[in-house]
Design an enzyme around this catalytic site. Structure first.
Site, short mmCIF file in Angstrom:
data_model
loop_
_atom_site.label_atom_id
_atom_site.label_comp_id
_atom_site.label_asym_id
_atom_site.label_seq_id
_atom_site.Cartn_x
_atom_site.Cartn_y
_atom_site.Cartn_z
N LYS A 1 0.91 -1.04 0.10
CA LYS A 1 -0.02 -0.22 -0.11
C LYS A 1 0.90 1.24 -0.04
O LYS A 1 2.08 1.13 0.36
CB LYS A 1 -1.00 0.10 1.16
N GLY B 1 5.16 -6.40 5.25
CA GLY B 1 5.05 -7.37 6.49
C GLY B 1 3.43 -7.32 6.86
O GLY B 1 2.94 -8.30 7.22
N ASP C 1 -1.79 -1.64 10.11
CA ASP C 1 -2.03 -1.70 8.71
C ASP C 1 -2.45 -3.16 8.20
O ASP C 1 -2.82 -3.16 6.94
CB ASP C 1 -0.63 -1.34 7.90
O1 C5P Z 1 1.29 -1.51 14.30
P1 C5P Z 1 2.49 -1.48 13.52
O2 C5P Z 1 3.24 -2.44 13.91
O3 C5P Z 1 2.31 -1.06 12.27
O4 C5P Z 1 3.20 0.00 14.15
C1 C5P Z 1 4.43 0.06 14.33
C2 C5P Z 1 4.96 1.20 15.45
O5 C5P Z 1 4.67 2.42 14.70
C3 C5P Z 1 4.28 1.15 16.57
O6 C5P Z 1 4.88 0.67 17.43
C4 C5P Z 1 4.00 2.72 16.85
O7 C5P Z 1 5.44 3.11 17.39
C5 C5P Z 1 4.15 3.45 15.41
N1 C5P Z 1 2.62 3.63 15.22
C6 C5P Z 1 2.02 4.90 15.72
N2 C5P Z 1 0.93 5.00 15.48
C7 C5P Z 1 0.00 4.54 14.46
C8 C5P Z 1 0.69 3.48 13.91
C9 C5P Z 1 1.93 3.05 14.26
O8 C5P Z 1 2.60 5.45 16.64
N3 C5P Z 1 -1.17 4.74 14.38
#
Ligand code: C5P
Length: 323
Positions: free
Chosen positions: A15, A120, A154
């Site tokens: 994406k 991922g 995501d």
């Molecule tokens: O959920 P995901 O593994 O994609 O997110 C990775 C990191 O990105 C989270 O641990 C956080 O530090 C940051 N993040 C965030 N706010 C979001 C999505 C991701 O701070 N809405």
């Protein structure tokens, strides 16, 4: 148990974010988001087979050597599906306790790793679908979406695909109406940027006043109007990414590359994809994207032409167990 399918091939898209508006940090450490995702035609191909043992392998045209250990998003997705199996199903597989039933998962990676394109997350979405079928877990789409949200912000979008508004952590999705197809050139970098590090850099830049600190994360209505209109040139000023300043701050070379690409005549807009460092370039038409990607490749950049929106994680092929 007679398992109906012995092999399955699931495809899930990477994406880009057409808008990524980052709000305040929440008590759970995530940021409030208002984002518009678009699934693009760079796909992860996940093949899963019935097997005695549990195994995961990464292959494909990109370097996957850093994907080691048993805690990748693919492993985590498989564990979540396994945890949904009933005691009877588990005993039919002959597994006890937390042990995972057998399956061989081969992930053919095409989406850059740590590139801001949700590779991922695509692997995780495809693995949820594949394990559900191979283990005949019988999970409904709603439950699979709940498991997806547990795996990462995501991942639900990777299942849904198309173009969608993501609120909250980015995982509360509403499909967005679009007309026509957008033609992109994606330029991955030779290095990755860690998503948490990019969010942390944005917090730092905001705390020092180097970039504005919005009270609320909101996507401007212009973007939705431009997407409905279907004219790429009207999107140019509506595309936005709050994480771009943070990615550029962590990588001044990336900023230089983006500025030089923006000068090219075919480029309507060059922006960082998600938390970067992949750059997403909007062009007027598919033929422009193909030509630009070829030019950039001959200049040594690993560019690919892609289009969006495309479907979310879906089955390409399966083989019934009796074949
Ligand atoms: O959920 P995901 O593994 O994609 O997110 C990775 C990191 O990105 C989270 O641990 C956080 O530090 C940051 N993040 C965030 N706010 C979001 C999505 C991701 O701070 N809405």
């Amino acid at each position: 148990m007679q398992r109906p399918v012995s092999m399955v091939h699931v495809r899930a898209p990477g994406k880009i974010n057409l808008a990524l508006c980052v709000g305040a940090v929440r008590p759970d450490g995530y940021h409030d988001l208002a984002t518009v995702f678009q699934a693009v035609s760079v796909f992860e191909e996940v093949h899963a087979h019935t097997a005695r043992e549990f195994s995961v392998e990464f292959t494909g045209p990109i370097d996957t050597s850093m994907l080691t250990g048993d805690d990748t998003l693919v492993h985590r997705a498989a564990r979540l599906v396994a945890a949904e199996l009933t005691a009877q199903q588990r005993s039919q597989f002959g597994v006890a306790g937390d042990a995972l039933p057998g399956i061989r998962i081969v992930v053919e990676k095409h989406v850059p790793i740590a590139g801001g394109m949700g590779g991922g997350s695509a692997d995780a979405a495809a693995t949820l679908l594949a394990c559900n079928v191979i283990w005949d877990a019988g999970l409904e789409k709603e439950r699979l979406l709940e498991l997806a949200a547990m795996l990462g912000a995501d991942v639900p979008f990777s299942m849904l695909g198309g173009t969608a508004l993501g609120l909250d952590r980015g995982d509360q999705l509403t499909p967005v109406l679009t007309a026509g197809e957008l033609a992109w050139v994606l330029v991955p970098s030779t290095f990755g940027l860690s998503t948490p590090a990019v969010y942390a850099e944005l917090d730092r830049l905001r705390s020092t006043g180097e970039v504005p600190n919005p009270i609320e994360a909101v996507v401007a209505p212009d973007l939705f109007a431009a997407l409905r209109g279907g004219k790429p040139e009207s999107l140019v000023n509506a595309l936005t990414n709050d994480l771009e300043a943070a990615a550029f701050s962590l990588s001044p070379e990336l900023q230089k590359l983006a500025s030089s690409l923006a000068e090219r005549p075919e480029v309507l807009r060059c922006m960082v994809s998600g938390s970067g460092p992949t750059l997403a370039i909007l062009t007027q038409a598919g033929s422009d994207a193909v030509r630009l990607a070829e030019e950039l490749r001959s200049a040594g950049l690993p560019a690919v032409a892609a289009h969006g929106p495309v479907s979310g994680a879906h089955f390409v092929h399966d083989t019934p167990a009796d074949q």
